[in-house]
Enzyme design. Structure first.
Site, PDB file in Angstrom:
ATOM      1  CE  LYS A 155      -4.379   1.051   0.102  1.00 42.45           C
ATOM      2  NZ  LYS A 155      -5.441   0.282  -0.562  1.00 42.45           N
ATOM      3  N   GLY A 163     -23.712   5.084   1.312  1.00 40.12           N
ATOM      4  CA  GLY A 163     -22.731   5.570   0.330  1.00 40.12           C
ATOM      5  C   GLY A 163     -23.033   5.022  -1.050  1.00 40.12           C
ATOM      6  CB  VAL A 164     -25.309   5.667  -3.675  1.00 35.97           C
ATOM      7  CG1 VAL A 164     -26.159   4.602  -3.024  1.00 35.97           C
ATOM      8  CG2 VAL A 164     -25.800   7.064  -3.284  1.00 35.97           C
ATOM      9  N   GLY A 165     -21.568   6.019  -4.027  1.00 32.17           N
ATOM     10  CA  GLY A 165     -20.539   6.548  -4.922  1.00 32.17           C
ATOM     11  C   GLY A 165     -20.254   5.547  -6.035  1.00 32.17           C
TER      12      GLY A 165
END
Ligand code: NAI
Length: 359
Positions: free
Chosen positions: A81, A180-182
């Site tokens: 990461k 959350g509807v990203g």
């Protein structure tokens, strides 16, 4: 370019580095947790971390989570990461993105970067101009935006959840609450709508949420209300750490399965969900469609969307296997997933075999 790289020794991690380009205001960390199953794969996250210590901590936690995610997804990669201190909304110059690419190059192919919060596919394309160790490229070159594949994987995990709970994976009439509807949550809403599910949704961007609500006949509630919504399944698709002990007490659902990374502050909250008889589908299994999709870019035969789709579909079987093991051993699905991940590691006899599967 005056890229400064410092190596940091951290117990339990193969490589950790701090990079800085003072002129560009760039400070970041790359952590490689494991390359036992292949080169470490993991996104680049840009976040306004309050300190370097927090940015490093996030890189360490997220790279360890990537190791487990890749193992359970059965892709020949380890966990890595990158975290960068900055505003995700800030305009990024080509020079800035190239500096990130040069930091990735310092790891000589042990780490392959991809997109995460604050980095889009076009940014990955710019990073790719200086390093071949980047996946998730736009257009014909690569696999593009992973969000639809992630959402499809979450859908398959949700279906497996109902198969386990009710003996049938039909979603017709099932009430699902999406937080959350990203990019991912928006696609998930669409897929669930076409499966006949009843939806309740929220987002801090209420204007955007209202559009999704209109499109898929979803009930729109405020971000504060979503946790208390009585429903069959709660799907967190926004933030990490959402399943705190206080929130778990408020849940009024039979199951939790969603895309958000690190939904549980710790594995102990998974036990709390179990005590409340709420079935939890571990996030790193439910949301591994994106990782599966970008990993196909490194396939010897080149990226193949159909093969990736088929592989993502198998998240159903993985989730079901986790639930069954958890039931048999009287442990939480999160703990069962870790048991299965450890088994995956025992199956790796020679890491170079895994590496030859990728170009
Ligand atoms: P996104 O940024 O496109 O969507 C997140 C949405 O959540 C945004 O619309 C935002 O306004 C909303 N949101 C933020 N805080 C909220 C709150 N408190 N309450 C309600 N809504 C809130 O991000 P994306 O790509 O859809 O990812 C969602 C989650 O899934 C993240 O946790 C991400 O790390 C994880 N994930 C995403 C993958 C992908 O392929 N994009 C892959 C694996 C995990």
């Amino acid at each position: 370019m005056q890229l400064k790289i410092d190596w940091i020794a951290v117990n339990g991690y193969e490589r950790v580095l701090r990079f800085e380009e003072p002129r560009l205001g760039l400070i970041g960390f790359i952590a490689i947790h494991s390359t036992q199953k292949g080169p470490a794969l993991g996104g680049i996250r840009i976040c306004p971390y309050a300190s370097e210590e927090l940015a490093l901590k996030d890189a360490l936690n997220l790279s360890a989570a990537m190791t487990i995610k890749c193992a359970l997804a059965s892709v020949p990669f380890g966990g890595g990461k990158t975290t960068i201190i900055g505003s995700p909304k800030k305009e990024k110059s080509r020079e800035y993105l190239h500096a990130i690419g040069h930091a990735v190059n310092a790891l000589k192919g042990l780490y392959i970067c991809a997109e995460d919060s604050g980095i889009c596919t076009e940014d990955i394309a710019a990073i790719h101009e200086v390093t071949c160790h980047a996946v998730g490229l736009p257009g014909e070159k690569g696999s593009g935006n992973p969000a639809p594949f992630t959402a499809f994987g979450v859908l398959r995990a949700i279906k497996a959840t109902f198969a386990f709970l009710d003996g049938s994976d039909t979603l017709t009439g099932k009430h699902i609450a999406i937080q959350g509807v990203g990019a991912v949550g928006g696609h998930l809403a669409q897929f669930l709508f076409w499966e006949g599910a009843r939806l309740t949704i929220t987002d801090i961007d209420m204007e955007h949420a209202a559009k999704i609500s209109h499109q898929y006949g979803a009930l729109l509630v405020s971000p504060e209300q979503i946790i208390d919504t009585p429903c069959d399944l709660f799907a967190p698709c926004a933030l990490g750490g959402v399943l705190s002990a206080t929130h778990i007490e408020r849940l009024r659902c039979r199951a939790v399965v969603g895309a958000a990374n690190n939904q549980l502050p710790s594995i102990a909250e998974g036990d709390l969900l179990m005590r409340r008889s709420i079935l939890y589908g571990p996030d790193f299994v439910a949301n591994c469609g994106g990782v599966i999709n970008v990993s196909f870019e490194k396939n010897k035969k080149g990226y193949n969307a159909s093969a990736s789709w088929e592989f993502c579909s198998s998240i159903y079987d993985r989730m079901l296997a986790i639930y069954k093991l958890a039931q048999k051993e009287h442990i939480s699905p999160g703990r069962a997933a870790h048991v299965l991940a450890e088994k995956e590691f025992l199956n790796v006899e020679d890491p170079s075999n895994a590496l030859t599967q990728t170009s």
